[in-house]
Scaffold this motif. Structure first.
Motif, PDB file in Angstrom:
ATOM      1  N   SER A 234       0.835  -1.213   0.000  1.00 44.81           N
ATOM      2  CA  SER A 234       0.000   0.000   0.000  1.00 44.81           C
ATOM      3  C   SER A 234       0.859   1.248   0.000  1.00 44.81           C
ATOM      4  O   SER A 234       0.549   2.234  -0.684  1.00 44.81           O
ATOM      5  N   ALA A 241      -2.335   5.796  -5.806  1.00 46.75           N
ATOM      6  CA  ALA A 241      -3.627   5.943  -5.128  1.00 46.75           C
ATOM      7  C   ALA A 241      -3.950   7.410  -4.877  1.00 46.75           C
ATOM      8  O   ALA A 241      -5.092   7.855  -5.077  1.00 46.75           O
ATOM      9  N   ILE A 248      -6.771   3.350   0.606  1.00 53.14           N
ATOM     10  CA  ILE A 248      -6.568   1.909   0.800  1.00 53.14           C
ATOM     11  C   ILE A 248      -6.706   1.597   2.292  1.00 53.14           C
ATOM     12  O   ILE A 248      -5.971   2.147   3.126  1.00 53.14           O
ATOM     13  N   ASN A 250      -6.538  -1.255   5.166  1.00 55.33           N
ATOM     14  CA  ASN A 250      -6.017  -2.579   5.511  1.00 55.33           C
ATOM     15  C   ASN A 250      -6.743  -3.088   6.746  1.00 55.33           C
ATOM     16  O   ASN A 250      -6.491  -2.634   7.863  1.00 55.33           O
ATOM     17  N   ILE A 273      -3.901  -5.000  -5.875  1.00 55.03           N
ATOM     18  CA  ILE A 273      -4.136  -3.648  -5.349  1.00 55.03           C
ATOM     19  C   ILE A 273      -3.947  -2.610  -6.446  1.00 55.03           C
ATOM     20  O   ILE A 273      -4.717  -1.641  -6.551  1.00 55.03           O
ATOM     21  N   ILE A 286     -10.518   1.176  -1.369  1.00 55.66           N
ATOM     22  CA  ILE A 286     -10.122  -0.220  -1.533  1.00 55.66           C
ATOM     23  C   ILE A 286     -10.013  -0.829  -0.144  1.00 55.66           C
ATOM     24  O   ILE A 286      -9.313  -0.286   0.720  1.00 55.66           O
ATOM     25  N   ASP A 304     -12.840  -3.345  -4.429  1.00 58.23           N
ATOM     26  CA  ASP A 304     -12.912  -1.948  -4.870  1.00 58.23           C
ATOM     27  C   ASP A 304     -14.374  -1.552  -5.037  1.00 58.23           C
ATOM     28  O   ASP A 304     -15.271  -2.391  -4.954  1.00 58.23           O
TER      29      ASP A 304
END
Length: 374
Positions: A234, A241, A248, A250, A273, A286, A304
């Motif tokens: 990431s 991104a 993103i 996690n 990703i 995401i 997504d």
């Protein structure tokens, strides 16, 4: 007295003869049973006919090819194969001794089946036609692989031609005098560099797939913390991104460890990703999750909130060079091999990969890995 001895000897001889006959019959029956078993285990379909085209013998492979109940003894050939191209071979065998390598296509199945037929005429002692042996080789998978090979070569050629054409065009423009203008020189050198990198990525991906296909890849399996692996990827993709305003998240527990090759797992996560960033919604989200299943596998999900994947494309999304939106995919700079690589790497770990998607509601790519045991 002598007569009594003779009768006793004759009785013993008759008894021994009967025992030997029973033994020979048992041996013959056992040999016949073995022959039939081997005959039924043959990969090739075999049908033996008499002089009138009636089946004397058939094996299980032939029954599977043509969908009839085995054995089909006593039935006419046309009844079981339902194909006039096959039955048309029989009259030829009354004249010639064999017909070899005749290919036919069986319609009415999905997909169509391709067979190669070798036929041999049987003749009696007087040389008169007495039937035939037909051997059927199923070439369907061979033909499918040939189509795949042709498509693969065509796709590779296309993917190579586009950047090569751009590089060639840029070089020709510079040779023709554009190199004298600093701004033009810089722009065309960027084109050359960008497309050279694209070619390099394509070649690297092709070599990796070749290694995966051959089974030569050696995995360095160890316990890998999924949370940290996802965090690193990431961070690596943060600039991409940020350009799209994508967040993103996690959601993986820090205590979850998979048994995996860390470098190959990095390829899997990076591809998934990166795709979620490219094809997801601008200023979207995401989410990456992981759960431990009862079968000691970890299921990782990369979700997504993009446009989703059409239902008819979901079964093909992991094929090499397959693109849902070809123009958009090429604009994004991918090689068209990312998901194929992900699938092969996951399978090399003993896991599987699938996609869940609905148009307008995003896509979730899910893959499994073995759980690391303490």
């Amino acid at each position: 007295m002598e007569r009594r001895r003779t009768n006793k000897l004759e009785a013993e001889m008759v008894l021994e003869f009967e025992q030997q006959q029973l033994l020979r019959e048992a041996e013959l029956e056992e040999q016949t049973s073995r022959t039939i078993t081997l005959f039924d285990r043959m990969i090739e379909g075999v049908i033996v006919l008499d002089s009138k085209g009636v089946i004397r013998l058939s094996n299980q492979a032939a029954a599977s090819l043509f969908g009839f109940a085995n054995p089909a003894i006593g039935r006419n050939l046309i009844e079981v194969v339902r194909n006039h191209e096959i039955t048309a071979i029989i009259p030829k065998l009354e004249i010639v001794s064999e017909v070899l390598g005749q290919d036919i296509r069986i319609e009415g199945t999905n997909p169509s089946r391709f067979l190669q037929i070798n036929a041999l005429a049987l003749r009696n002692r007087e040389g008169v036609y007495d039937g035939a042996i037909l051997v059927f080789h199923d070439l369907t998978r061979v033909r499918e692989l040939e189509v795949i090979r042709q498509e693969f070569v065509g796709n590779v050629s296309h993917e190579l031609r586009t950047p090569l054409s751009l590089v060639k065009s840029a070089v020709e423009t510079l040779i023709d005098g554009a190199k004298e203008e600093p701004k033009t020189l810089s722009r065309f050198l960027e084109i050359i560099e960008r497309n050279a990198n694209r070619l390099s990525l394509l070649i690297d991906d092709l070599l990796l797939l070749s290694t995966l296909d051959s089974g030569r890849m050696q995995l360095q399996l160890q316990a890998v913390g999924l949370y940290l692996a996802i965090k690193e990827i990431s961070e690596d993709l943060a600039s991409s991104a940020n350009r799209k305003g994508v967040k993103i998240i996690n959601r993986v527990d820090e205590t979850v460890y998979a048994r995996a090759d860390p470098n190959r797992l990095r390829q899997v996560l990076s591809n998934l990703i990166d795709n979620a960033i490219k094809y997801g919604k601008t200023e979207g989200t995401i989410q990456i999750t992981a759960r431990v299943r009862e079968d000691a596998l970890i299921e990782v999900g990369v979700a997504d909130d993009g446009p989703g994947i059409p239902q008819d494309a979901q079964s093909r999304i992991f094929e090499r060079f397959f693109r849902v939106d070809k123009a958009r995919s090429r604009d994004q700079g991918g090689t068209g091999l990312g998901l194929a690589i992900v699938k092969n790497v996951v399978q090399a770990h003993g896991g599987d990969l699938r996609v869940e998607s609905e148009l307008g509601k995003g896509s979730t790519f899910l893959f499994t890995l073995p759980l690391a045991t303490s």
